[in-house]
Design a protein around this motif. Sequence first.
Motif, PDB file in Angstrom:
ATOM      1  N   THR A  97       6.760  24.513   9.099  1.00  0.00           N
ATOM      2  CA  THR A  97       6.784  23.301   9.936  1.00  0.00           C
ATOM      3  C   THR A  97       8.116  22.813  10.102  1.00  0.00           C
ATOM      4  O   THR A  97       8.843  22.485   9.281  1.00  0.00           O
ATOM      5  N   ASP A  98       8.655  22.642  11.270  1.00  0.00           N
ATOM      6  CA  ASP A  98       9.898  22.073  11.766  1.00  0.00           C
ATOM      7  C   ASP A  98       9.705  20.414  11.939  1.00  0.00           C
ATOM      8  O   ASP A  98       8.712  20.212  12.707  1.00  0.00           O
ATOM      9  N   TRP A  99      10.332  19.787  11.343  1.00  0.00           N
ATOM     10  CA  TRP A  99      10.397  18.469  11.832  1.00  0.00           C
ATOM     11  C   TRP A  99      11.873  17.636  11.823  1.00  0.00           C
ATOM     12  O   TRP A  99      12.792  18.125  11.207  1.00  0.00           O
ATOM     13  N   VAL A 100      11.874  16.708  12.625  1.00  0.00           N
ATOM     14  CA  VAL A 100      13.187  16.057  13.028  1.00  0.00           C
ATOM     15  C   VAL A 100      13.317  14.668  12.373  1.00  0.00           C
ATOM     16  O   VAL A 100      12.500  13.926  12.441  1.00  0.00           O
ATOM     17  N   ASP A 101      14.464  14.361  11.681  1.00  0.00           N
ATOM     18  CA  ASP A 101      14.680  12.991  11.104  1.00  0.00           C
ATOM     19  C   ASP A 101      15.284  11.915  11.941  1.00  0.00           C
ATOM     20  O   ASP A 101      15.520  12.586  13.366  1.00  0.00           O
ATOM     21  N   LYS A 102      15.350  10.716  11.847  1.00  0.00           N
ATOM     22  CA  LYS A 102      16.223   9.838  12.927  1.00  0.00           C
ATOM     23  C   LYS A 102      17.498  10.346  13.174  1.00  0.00           C
ATOM     24  O   LYS A 102      17.796   9.919  14.393  1.00  0.00           O
ATOM     25  N   ASP A 103      18.225  10.917  12.488  1.00  0.00           N
ATOM     26  CA  ASP A 103      19.496  11.327  12.778  1.00  0.00           C
ATOM     27  C   ASP A 103      19.513  12.444  13.592  1.00  0.00           C
ATOM     28  O   ASP A 103      20.620  13.020  14.081  1.00  0.00           O
ATOM     29  N   GLY A 104      18.513  13.225  13.835  1.00  0.00           N
ATOM     30  CA  GLY A 104      18.344  14.335  14.819  1.00  0.00           C
ATOM     31  C   GLY A 104      18.335  15.780  14.043  1.00  0.00           C
ATOM     32  O   GLY A 104      18.436  16.532  14.532  1.00  0.00           O
ATOM     33  N   GLU A 105      18.471  15.573  12.823  1.00  0.00           N
ATOM     34  CA  GLU A 105      18.627  16.826  11.931  1.00  0.00           C
ATOM     35  C   GLU A 105      17.353  17.293  11.804  1.00  0.00           C
ATOM     36  O   GLU A 105      16.383  16.663  11.264  1.00  0.00           O
ATOM     37  N   ILE A 106      17.378  18.701  11.963  1.00  0.00           N
ATOM     38  CA  ILE A 106      16.025  19.477  11.647  1.00  0.00           C
ATOM     39  C   ILE A 106      15.920  19.895  10.447  1.00  0.00           C
ATOM     40  O   ILE A 106      16.676  20.374   9.451  1.00  0.00           O
ATOM     41  N   HIS A 107      14.424  19.603   9.840  1.00  0.00           N
ATOM     42  CA  HIS A 107      14.163  20.399   8.464  1.00  0.00           C
ATOM     43  C   HIS A 107      13.079  21.189   8.404  1.00  0.00           C
ATOM     44  O   HIS A 107      12.272  21.261   9.525  1.00  0.00           O
ATOM     45  N   GLN A 108      12.813  21.752   7.608  1.00  0.00           N
ATOM     46  CA  GLN A 108      11.758  22.706   7.500  1.00  0.00           C
ATOM     47  C   GLN A 108      10.836  22.674   6.066  1.00  0.00           C
ATOM     48  O   GLN A 108      11.589  22.453   5.295  1.00  0.00           O
ATOM     49  N   ASP A 109       9.698  22.821   6.234  1.00  0.00           N
ATOM     50  CA  ASP A 109       8.880  22.797   4.914  1.00  0.00           C
ATOM     51  C   ASP A 109       7.666  23.731   5.351  1.00  0.00           C
ATOM     52  O   ASP A 109       7.158  24.105   6.456  1.00  0.00           O
ATOM     53  N   ILE A 118       0.784  -1.233   0.164  1.00  0.00           N
ATOM     54  CA  ILE A 118      -0.103   0.043   0.062  1.00  0.00           C
ATOM     55  C   ILE A 118       0.813   1.316  -0.037  1.00  0.00           C
ATOM     56  O   ILE A 118       0.563   2.312  -0.758  1.00  0.00           O
ATOM     57  N   ALA A 119       2.030   1.159   0.999  1.00  0.00           N
ATOM     58  CA  ALA A 119       2.682   2.495   0.837  1.00  0.00           C
ATOM     59  C   ALA A 119       3.397   2.717  -0.375  1.00  0.00           C
ATOM     60  O   ALA A 119       3.608   3.785  -0.934  1.00  0.00           O
ATOM     61  N   GLU A 120       4.108   1.631  -1.074  1.00  0.00           N
ATOM     62  CA  GLU A 120       4.644   1.786  -2.266  1.00  0.00           C
ATOM     63  C   GLU A 120       3.881   2.178  -3.285  1.00  0.00           C
ATOM     64  O   GLU A 120       4.230   3.129  -4.075  1.00  0.00           O
ATOM     65  N   GLU A 121       2.840   1.640  -3.385  1.00  0.00           N
ATOM     66  CA  GLU A 121       1.539   2.017  -4.232  1.00  0.00           C
ATOM     67  C   GLU A 121       1.254   3.811  -4.361  1.00  0.00           C
ATOM     68  O   GLU A 121       1.358   4.467  -5.290  1.00  0.00           O
ATOM     69  N   MET A 122       1.328   3.954  -3.156  1.00  0.00           N
ATOM     70  CA  MET A 122       0.936   5.516  -2.721  1.00  0.00           C
ATOM     71  C   MET A 122       1.931   6.280  -3.123  1.00  0.00           C
ATOM     72  O   MET A 122       1.856   7.414  -3.797  1.00  0.00           O
ATOM     73  N   GLN A 123       3.294   5.879  -2.896  1.00  0.00           N
ATOM     74  CA  GLN A 123       4.558   6.555  -3.252  1.00  0.00           C
ATOM     75  C   GLN A 123       4.656   6.992  -4.856  1.00  0.00           C
ATOM     76  O   GLN A 123       4.783   7.857  -5.419  1.00  0.00           O
ATOM     77  N   GLN A 124       4.245   5.870  -5.494  1.00  0.00           N
ATOM     78  CA  GLN A 124       4.345   5.703  -6.892  1.00  0.00           C
ATOM     79  C   GLN A 124       3.147   6.711  -7.519  1.00  0.00           C
ATOM     80  O   GLN A 124       3.458   7.223  -8.623  1.00  0.00           O
ATOM     81  N   ARG A 125       2.252   6.859  -6.798  1.00  0.00           N
ATOM     82  CA  ARG A 125       1.066   7.947  -7.336  1.00  0.00           C
ATOM     83  C   ARG A 125       1.305   9.130  -6.952  1.00  0.00           C
ATOM     84  O   ARG A 125       0.517   9.953  -7.055  1.00  0.00           O
ATOM     85  N   GLY A 126       2.427   9.227  -6.187  1.00  0.00           N
ATOM     86  CA  GLY A 126       2.791  10.841  -6.033  1.00  0.00           C
ATOM     87  C   GLY A 126       2.677  11.301  -4.566  1.00  0.00           C
ATOM     88  O   GLY A 126       3.111  12.382  -4.263  1.00  0.00           O
ATOM     89  N   VAL A 127       2.491  10.602  -3.574  1.00  0.00           N
ATOM     90  CA  VAL A 127       2.523  10.974  -2.090  1.00  0.00           C
ATOM     91  C   VAL A 127       3.852  10.633  -1.330  1.00  0.00           C
ATOM     92  O   VAL A 127       4.317   9.670  -1.855  1.00  0.00           O
ATOM     93  N   ARG A 128       4.409  11.866  -1.099  1.00  0.00           N
ATOM     94  CA  ARG A 128       5.631  11.834  -0.288  1.00  0.00           C
ATOM     95  C   ARG A 128       5.829  11.292   0.771  1.00  0.00           C
ATOM     96  O   ARG A 128       4.790  11.597   1.788  1.00  0.00           O
ATOM     97  N   PHE A 129       6.522  10.235   1.263  1.00  0.00           N
ATOM     98  CA  PHE A 129       6.751   9.542   2.254  1.00  0.00           C
ATOM     99  C   PHE A 129       7.809   9.954   3.112  1.00  0.00           C
ATOM    100  O   PHE A 129       8.883   9.955   2.536  1.00  0.00           O
ATOM    101  N   VAL A 130       7.579  10.511   4.370  1.00  0.00           N
ATOM    102  CA  VAL A 130       9.004  10.791   5.132  1.00  0.00           C
ATOM    103  C   VAL A 130       9.117   9.782   6.324  1.00  0.00           C
ATOM    104  O   VAL A 130       8.051   9.990   7.060  1.00  0.00           O
ATOM    105  N   TYR A 131       9.967   8.946   6.462  1.00  0.00           N
ATOM    106  CA  TYR A 131      10.098   7.650   7.372  1.00  0.00           C
ATOM    107  C   TYR A 131      10.852   8.378   8.540  1.00  0.00           C
ATOM    108  O   TYR A 131      11.774   9.236   8.554  1.00  0.00           O
ATOM    109  N   GLU A 132      10.441   7.584   9.935  1.00  0.00           N
ATOM    110  CA  GLU A 132      11.304   8.048  10.986  1.00  0.00           C
ATOM    111  C   GLU A 132      11.416   9.552  11.349  1.00  0.00           C
ATOM    112  O   GLU A 132      12.439   9.861  11.331  1.00  0.00           O
TER     113      GLU A 132
END
Length: 493
Positions: free
Chosen positions: A265-277, A235-249
């Motif tokens: 929006t600030d979000w943190v990835d698994k390595d503790g790095e902060i991202h913004q979008d 299901i997850a792979e199919e959704m990605q192929q249809r254009g949904v962006r998945f951000v894991y962990e």
Amino acid sequence: MAPIADQDYMYDLLVIGGGSGGLAAAKEAVNLGAKVAVLDYVSPSPIGTTWGLGGTCVNVGCIPKKLMHQAALLGEAIHEAATFGWQLDPKAIKINWEALRTAVQNHIKSVNWVTRVELRTKKVEYLNLLGHFKDEHTVIGVSKKGEEKILTAKNILIAVGGRPRYPDIPGAVEYGITSDDIFSLERAPGKTLVVGAGYIGLECAGFLNGLGYEATLMVRSIVLRGFDRQMSEHIAEEMQQRGVRFVYEAKVKKIVKQEDGRLLTDWVDKDGEIHQDVYDTVLFAIGRRSLTQELKPENAGLKLVPETGKIDAVNEQTNVPNIYAVGDVLHKKPELTPVAIHAGKLLARRLYGNSTEKMDYANVATTVFSPLEYGCVGLSEEAAINLHGEDEIEIFHAYYKPTEFFVPQKNVDRCYVKVVALRHGDERVLGMHFVGPNAGEVIQGFAAAIKCGLTIPKLKSTVGIHPTVAEEFTRIFITKRSGMDPKPQSCCS
Ligand code: FAD
């Protein structure tokens, strides 16, 4: 204080919560001669969304979700229509969110109205009050204006369901929304971050993407926890192929509203790095909280499961003998509308109709309305192996090509069926899993077959309906153990 005689209670049954379970129990009890009242009250969501009688499913759950899913599927179908000869201008095909929202909300309002009329006709007293316990036979109902009404009943049914959770981070409650808000959102959602990869998160991200909005799904660990892992990944792979962006962990840390109204929006990835979008909408689908604390359960001596706030009832009876519970408030029971309805009806029949039939929570079928749907019933591959051991379990599987996918050349990579069965003895079927179009419709009938004790020989001796997608279950013969290639067989042999 002397005990109150049964006839001195105002009601035989007082139901707190007018959703799927509460209404089903109330209607059944009244049919069987009981005097019944239902309290239903919707506290507004943090952004002020509120709705009418009928509970989560009708107002902010199954029904609006299925309609928006359908809207997305229709968009897909319109594009495919061109390959079947329909003459369309693809550039002219776009969604009008206001029109969709209005159509969905009008349907909901008509259901609210029909529900009220039905209660009146059946003589179930409906009280728009927020209830809490005074003692085990007394509930205080509080109106919107703060006026209190004291209600007594021989039996009380808790069917208060739950509401979405918010994370404890700056800006979440102020600027975030949930499934309580999305279906009636005044403005088009635009670029949306959906936080949480349970079925509600997946479904919302799926229909938003299908409607043409940029959708990102933020996954803390895995998608669809509790479901079959292989199917969930499909299901997850199919959704990605249809254009949904998945951000894991990843986890959202902070939401700030910019001057232009968009959400930084600030979000943190698994390595503790902060991202913004920047998003137009941030939708939290991180789980639901039972509305049991608000009932002041301690006044009635009612025990809750400390970790979840849910009610651990035996045959829907709580630790207080005259207090019962059905639906989403129950500990370790499927949170699904038909489950709440069925349990509510059976309980009313046991209380007022001399029935002894108990609710069977096993083998309840369900469907994830992701763009390519996933329907299942019974055990996942992992659960079956954990329960019986790998040697005792046979997994049958097959990829297939829906006939209607050929002309528009739709992706068939994840159209897949799986049957989990006992390897020895009668080869009883323990679980069935289907990814493909109309999964809910496909799996419903097989759920009845499993209830009747379906075995692999019986499944193989069932003659299919051609050309359908459901027939793929009857054509299944490849086991994972055999190592044979499960890729599609030819269409008609
Ligand atoms: P609810 O339907 O939640 O009803 C509880 C009612 O009690 C509410 O109206 C609430 O406001 C009211 N209430 C709460 N506290 C009080 C109080 N103290 N006093 C008075 N009233 C009170 N299930 C499916 O089977 N299929 C689906 O496709 C599906 N999709 C879903 C999609 C979404 C987005 C969501 C959120 C849920 C979905 N569900 C689905 C789950 C389904 O909606 C629930 O399982 C079902 O509604 C539970 O019924 P219930 O009777 O336990 O509670």
